[in-house]
Scaffold this motif. Structure first.
Motif, PDB file in Angstrom:
ATOM      1  N   THR A  68      56.650  -3.381  -5.867  1.00  0.00           N
ATOM      2  CA  THR A  68      55.505  -3.913  -5.123  1.00  0.00           C
ATOM      3  C   THR A  68      55.144  -2.985  -3.976  1.00  0.00           C
ATOM      4  OG1 THR A  68      56.114  -6.177  -5.704  1.00  0.00           O
ATOM      5  CG2 THR A  68      54.656  -5.895  -3.803  1.00  0.00           C
ATOM      6  N   ALA A  69      56.152  -2.541  -3.239  1.00  0.00           N
ATOM      7  CA  ALA A  69      55.918  -1.618  -2.120  1.00  0.00           C
ATOM      8  C   ALA A  69      55.317  -0.316  -2.625  1.00  0.00           C
ATOM      9  CB  ALA A  69      57.224  -1.356  -1.373  1.00  0.00           C
ATOM     10  N   LEU A  70      55.845   0.208  -3.715  1.00  0.00           N
ATOM     11  CA  LEU A  70      55.330   1.452  -4.288  1.00  0.00           C
ATOM     12  C   LEU A  70      53.875   1.297  -4.704  1.00  0.00           C
ATOM     13  CD1 LEU A  70      55.892   4.342  -5.238  1.00  0.00           C
ATOM     14  CD2 LEU A  70      56.681   3.374  -7.403  1.00  0.00           C
ATOM     15  N   GLY A  71      53.545   0.198  -5.332  1.00  0.00           N
ATOM     16  CA  GLY A  71      52.155  -0.044  -5.741  1.00  0.00           C
ATOM     17  C   GLY A  71      51.215  -0.125  -4.555  1.00  0.00           C
ATOM     18  N   LEU A  72      51.639  -0.795  -3.493  1.00  0.00           N
ATOM     19  CA  LEU A  72      50.801  -0.897  -2.305  1.00  0.00           C
ATOM     20  C   LEU A  72      50.619   0.459  -1.635  1.00  0.00           C
ATOM     21  CD1 LEU A  72      52.212  -4.227  -0.845  1.00  0.00           C
ATOM     22  CD2 LEU A  72      49.947  -3.860  -1.848  1.00  0.00           C
ATOM     23  N   VAL A  73      51.685   1.237  -1.570  1.00  0.00           N
ATOM     24  CA  VAL A  73      51.593   2.574  -0.966  1.00  0.00           C
ATOM     25  C   VAL A  73      50.675   3.462  -1.798  1.00  0.00           C
ATOM     26  CG1 VAL A  73      52.909   4.672  -0.472  1.00  0.00           C
ATOM     27  CG2 VAL A  73      53.798   2.456   0.240  1.00  0.00           C
ATOM     28  N   ARG A  74      50.826   3.426  -3.110  1.00  0.00           N
ATOM     29  CA  ARG A  74      49.964   4.240  -3.975  1.00  0.00           C
ATOM     30  C   ARG A  74      48.501   3.831  -3.843  1.00  0.00           C
ATOM     31  NH1 ARG A  74      52.504   6.154  -9.533  1.00  0.00           N
ATOM     32  NH2 ARG A  74      50.347   6.861  -9.605  1.00  0.00           N
TER      33      ARG A  74
ATOM     34  N   GLU B  14      59.662   4.784   3.152  1.00  0.00           N
ATOM     35  CA  GLU B  14      60.464   5.753   3.888  1.00  0.00           C
ATOM     36  C   GLU B  14      61.276   5.083   4.989  1.00  0.00           C
ATOM     37  OE1 GLU B  14      57.835   8.854   5.143  1.00  0.00           O
ATOM     38  OE2 GLU B  14      57.436   9.504   3.094  1.00  0.00           O
ATOM     39  N   GLY B  15      61.861   3.945   4.664  1.00  0.00           N
ATOM     40  CA  GLY B  15      62.733   3.248   5.596  1.00  0.00           C
ATOM     41  C   GLY B  15      62.035   2.408   6.653  1.00  0.00           C
ATOM     42  N   ARG B  16      60.712   2.378   6.648  1.00  0.00           N
ATOM     43  CA  ARG B  16      59.952   1.596   7.628  1.00  0.00           C
ATOM     44  C   ARG B  16      59.285   0.410   6.944  1.00  0.00           C
ATOM     45  NH1 ARG B  16      56.122   5.334  10.961  1.00  0.00           N
ATOM     46  NH2 ARG B  16      55.898   3.345  12.034  1.00  0.00           N
ATOM     47  N   ALA B  17      59.481  -0.761   7.506  1.00  0.00           N
ATOM     48  CA  ALA B  17      58.877  -1.970   6.942  1.00  0.00           C
ATOM     49  C   ALA B  17      57.385  -2.010   7.267  1.00  0.00           C
ATOM     50  CB  ALA B  17      59.572  -3.204   7.493  1.00  0.00           C
ATOM     51  N   PHE B  18      56.571  -2.375   6.273  1.00  0.00           N
ATOM     52  CA  PHE B  18      55.133  -2.513   6.498  1.00  0.00           C
ATOM     53  C   PHE B  18      54.612  -3.857   6.009  1.00  0.00           C
ATOM     54  CE2 PHE B  18      55.434  -0.593   2.307  1.00  0.00           C
ATOM     55  CZ  PHE B  18      54.513  -1.305   1.568  1.00  0.00           C
ATOM     56  N   GLY B  19      55.492  -4.704   5.558  1.00  0.00           N
ATOM     57  CA  GLY B  19      55.093  -6.020   5.082  1.00  0.00           C
ATOM     58  C   GLY B  19      56.297  -6.773   4.556  1.00  0.00           C
ATOM     59  N   ALA B  20      56.041  -7.906   3.951  1.00  0.00           N
ATOM     60  CA  ALA B  20      57.119  -8.707   3.394  1.00  0.00           C
ATOM     61  C   ALA B  20      56.631  -9.440   2.154  1.00  0.00           C
ATOM     62  CB  ALA B  20      57.636  -9.706   4.412  1.00  0.00           C
ATOM     63  N   LEU B  21      57.530  -9.583   1.214  1.00  0.00           N
ATOM     64  CA  LEU B  21      57.299 -10.406   0.040  1.00  0.00           C
ATOM     65  C   LEU B  21      57.997 -11.731   0.332  1.00  0.00           C
ATOM     66  CD1 LEU B  21      56.196 -10.454  -2.883  1.00  0.00           C
ATOM     67  CD2 LEU B  21      58.453  -9.734  -3.614  1.00  0.00           C
ATOM     68  N   VAL B  22      57.275 -12.823   0.236  1.00  0.00           N
ATOM     69  CA  VAL B  22      57.835 -14.127   0.580  1.00  0.00           C
ATOM     70  C   VAL B  22      57.928 -14.975  -0.677  1.00  0.00           C
ATOM     71  CG1 VAL B  22      57.557 -16.205   1.989  1.00  0.00           C
ATOM     72  CG2 VAL B  22      56.769 -13.986   2.859  1.00  0.00           C
TER      73      VAL B  22
END
Length: 87
Positions: free
Chosen positions: A46-52, A13-21
């Motif tokens: 990746t973000a969707l999987g982590l949120v789920r 939702e537009g807020r960063a919670f991590g990074a893929l490096v």
């Protein structure tokens, strides 16, 4: 000189919670639009999987809390009934 790492933000939702490096990307690899689209899709999935995963953990914790509350309520009801009933 090419960057030794590429940091791609993971957002919800537009807020960063991590990074893929990505470490040691090949020189010029990220200059192509197609590659950037693939990376954007990878980051989004990746973000969707982590949120789920986090949502599933939250739901499981809520269920455990509800089960515990139901157990304690039933136990209290049983003890209360036993105390009210003469031997």
């Amino acid at each position: 000189p090419a960057a030794s790492h590429l940091f791609l933000p993971l957002t919800e939702e537009g807020r960063a919670f991590g990074a893929l490096v990505l470490m040691n990307p090949a020189e010029g690899l990220f200059q192509h639009g197609f590659t950037r689209k693939i990376l954007a899709t990878l980051v989004a999935q990746t973000a969707l999987g982590l949120v789920r995963g986090r949502l599933a953990e939250d739901a499981a914790q809520r269920q455990r809390n509800q089960d515990r509350e139901e157990f304690l309520s039933a136990l209290l009801s049983s003890v209360s009934h036993d105390l009210k009933t003469p031997l």
